[in-house]
Design a protein around this motif. Structure first.
Motif, PDB file in Angstrom:
ATOM      1  N   SER A 342       0.825  -1.194   0.000  1.00 57.94           N
ATOM      2  CA  SER A 342       0.000   0.000   0.000  1.00 57.94           C
ATOM      3  C   SER A 342       0.870   1.260   0.000  1.00 57.94           C
ATOM      4  O   SER A 342       0.618   2.220  -0.753  1.00 57.94           O
ATOM      5  CB  SER A 342      -0.927   0.002   1.216  1.00 57.94           C
ATOM      6  N   SER A 343       1.903   1.301   0.827  1.00 53.52           N
ATOM      7  CA  SER A 343       2.794   2.470   0.874  1.00 53.52           C
ATOM      8  C   SER A 343       3.557   2.627  -0.428  1.00 53.52           C
ATOM      9  O   SER A 343       3.718   3.749  -0.944  1.00 53.52           O
ATOM     10  CB  SER A 343       3.776   2.329   2.047  1.00 53.52           C
ATOM     11  N   ALA A 346       1.225   4.053  -2.973  1.00 52.53           N
ATOM     12  CA  ALA A 346       0.804   5.426  -2.649  1.00 52.53           C
ATOM     13  C   ALA A 346       1.927   6.429  -2.825  1.00 52.53           C
ATOM     14  O   ALA A 346       1.684   7.613  -3.095  1.00 52.53           O
ATOM     15  CB  ALA A 346       0.283   5.474  -1.214  1.00 52.53           C
ATOM     16  N   THR A 354       9.231   4.375   0.465  1.00 47.84           N
ATOM     17  CA  THR A 354       8.487   3.360   1.232  1.00 47.84           C
ATOM     18  C   THR A 354       9.295   2.929   2.453  1.00 47.84           C
ATOM     19  O   THR A 354       8.739   2.739   3.544  1.00 47.84           O
ATOM     20  CB  THR A 354       8.202   2.141   0.335  1.00 47.84           C
ATOM     21  N   GLN A 390      -3.294  -2.738  -6.909  1.00 51.61           N
ATOM     22  CA  GLN A 390      -3.930  -1.595  -6.250  1.00 51.61           C
ATOM     23  C   GLN A 390      -5.455  -1.741  -6.280  1.00 51.61           C
ATOM     24  O   GLN A 390      -6.132  -1.435  -5.293  1.00 51.61           O
ATOM     25  CB  GLN A 390      -3.512  -0.309  -6.934  1.00 51.61           C
TER      26      GLN A 390
END
Length: 404
Positions: A342-343, A346, A354, A390
């Protein structure tokens, strides 16, 4: 001065007229009808082994064809006319099923045998002055009967081809509608389908000239890569169902995609049962409906590769597949894989960013992303596959925390 003779219009190409038969020859022919028929049937039984091996009803039907042929010859010899009547007079008495059990070659052997019988009887049927004329008439008549036989078999073949195409279309439609397993087995058996696994369904736009010749070529090409093949055309859509795929490299699917018209071509996931073929077909059609959203999509495209587009297009089964095949395995694996992925997504696919976000070393981020790829089969370092991951995170989180 040379004299010029007038020639009637069309006279140069007019075929020679059939000589008029004498009353005595016609009387002999009519008197010998029974004898000719008996001798012909006996000669068929003696000279054609395949004739003796026929079922009784098939022999009776062929015997009736032979008798009608001889009787019609006598009528034609008495009043020579256009040969259009041959088809109905001679073959009208034979059931259509004969074209399935008796080949055209055998039918022509039967005609040749009957002609030999009649020719051998010519000395007893006509005076010496008419024997040549009678023999020529027999040959002309046999030619017309042979052409009529070829016409019968050609029409039967066209009828069978049209019926087989309609039957294939019904089977494809049954798969699309998800009929029960017993019905599917029955329908597949009717078209000679034998494969029980390795089933793929391809869909795309049908070319403008989707005639019987095109379908035949596509079927022959498909059987180079699969044991079974069904082709269905529904409006502008072309559907190809393959069973028992021999080549797992995808070469066959890429070759077959060339038969589709311009636009996306999508194939469903491999189905290992006839029942599962319905899910594969439905996935293929859902992928085709959403394929235009992926401009760089290969041709053909796997329906599973279109999970994100299918979700956006409202396909609930694609959302379930993303959760079950991507999101749940990552959650179950733990070790911070979901948080790391997720990081990473994003923060614009930055390994260093990250690592700073999670207070870990960059190598740790690399290791976790590699684990994500191993568990899900989708590599977050590849932009397209990162998009799939994602989408899986979004769908999975919505499912875990539904809106209140």
């Amino acid at each position: 001065m040379t004299e010029t003779r007038s020639v009637p219009a069309g006279g140069r190409n007019r075929p020679p007229r059939q000589p008029q038969a004498s009353a005595e020859t016609l009387r002999r022919l009519k008197d010998h009808l029974g004898i000719l028929s008996t001798v012909a049937l006996k000669h068929l039984d003696q000279s054609l082994p395949w004739y003796r091996g026929l079922e009784p009803e098939e022999r009776a039907a062929l015997g009736l064809v032979a008798q009608k042929g001889i009787a019609s010859f006598v009528s034609w010899y008495e009043q020579p006319t256009s040969p259009q009547w041959v088809l109905n007079d001679v073959f009208g008495a034979a059931p259509t099923e004969l074209t399935r059990s008796i080949s055209l070659q055998k039918a022509l052997q039967l005609i040749r045998t009957i002609v030999e019988v009649v020719e051998n009887q010519v000395p007893d049927l006509a005076s010496e002055s008419e024997q040549v004329s009678l023999r020529e008439a027999v040959l002309r008549y046999s030619r017309e009967v042979a052409f009529a036989a070829a016409d019968v078999y050609a029409r039967a073949a066209e009828t069978r081809g049209a019926w087989d195409s309609r039957l294939e279309a019904l089977v494809v439609d049954a798969v699309m509608r998800g009929e029960d397993t017993d019905t599917l087995r029955s329908r597949f058996a009717a078209v000679g389908w034998k494969s029980q696994d390795g089933i793929h369904v391809m869909v795309g736009r049908a070319p403008e000239q989707s005639n019987a010749r095109f379908v035949g070529e596509l079927r022959r090409a498909s059987l180079r890569y699969a044991h079974d093949c069904l082709v269905g055309i529904q409006g502008e859509r072309l559907i190809v169902m393959l069973g028992g795929i021999r080549d797992n490299s995808g070469t066959g699917l890429r070759r077959l995609a060339e038969y589709f018209a311009d636009g996306p071509v999508v194939y469903g996931p491999r189905a290992d049962s006839l029942r599962a073929a319905t899910a594969s077909a439905q996935a293929a059609f859902a992928g085709l409906a959403a394929a235009t959203a992926w401009v760089q999509a290969p041709r053909p495209t796997a329906a599973d590769d279109l999970w994100p587009e299918r979700v956006v297009n409202g396909d609930a089964s694609a959302g379930v597949a993303l959760v079950e095949n991507v999101y749940r395995p990552l959650v179950k694996a733990g070790n911070g894989l979901v948080e790391t992925l997720s990081s990473y997504l994003a923060l614009g696919h930055s390994l260093e960013g990250t690592a700073r976000e999670l207070f870990v070393h960059a190598n740790t981020v690399r290791y976790r992303l590699k684990r994500v790829s191993e568990i899900t089969g989708w590599d977050p370092l590849i932009p397209r596959e990162a998009f799939v991951l994602q989408t899986a995170l979004v769908v999975g989180r919505l499912q875990d925390c539904p809106a209140t």
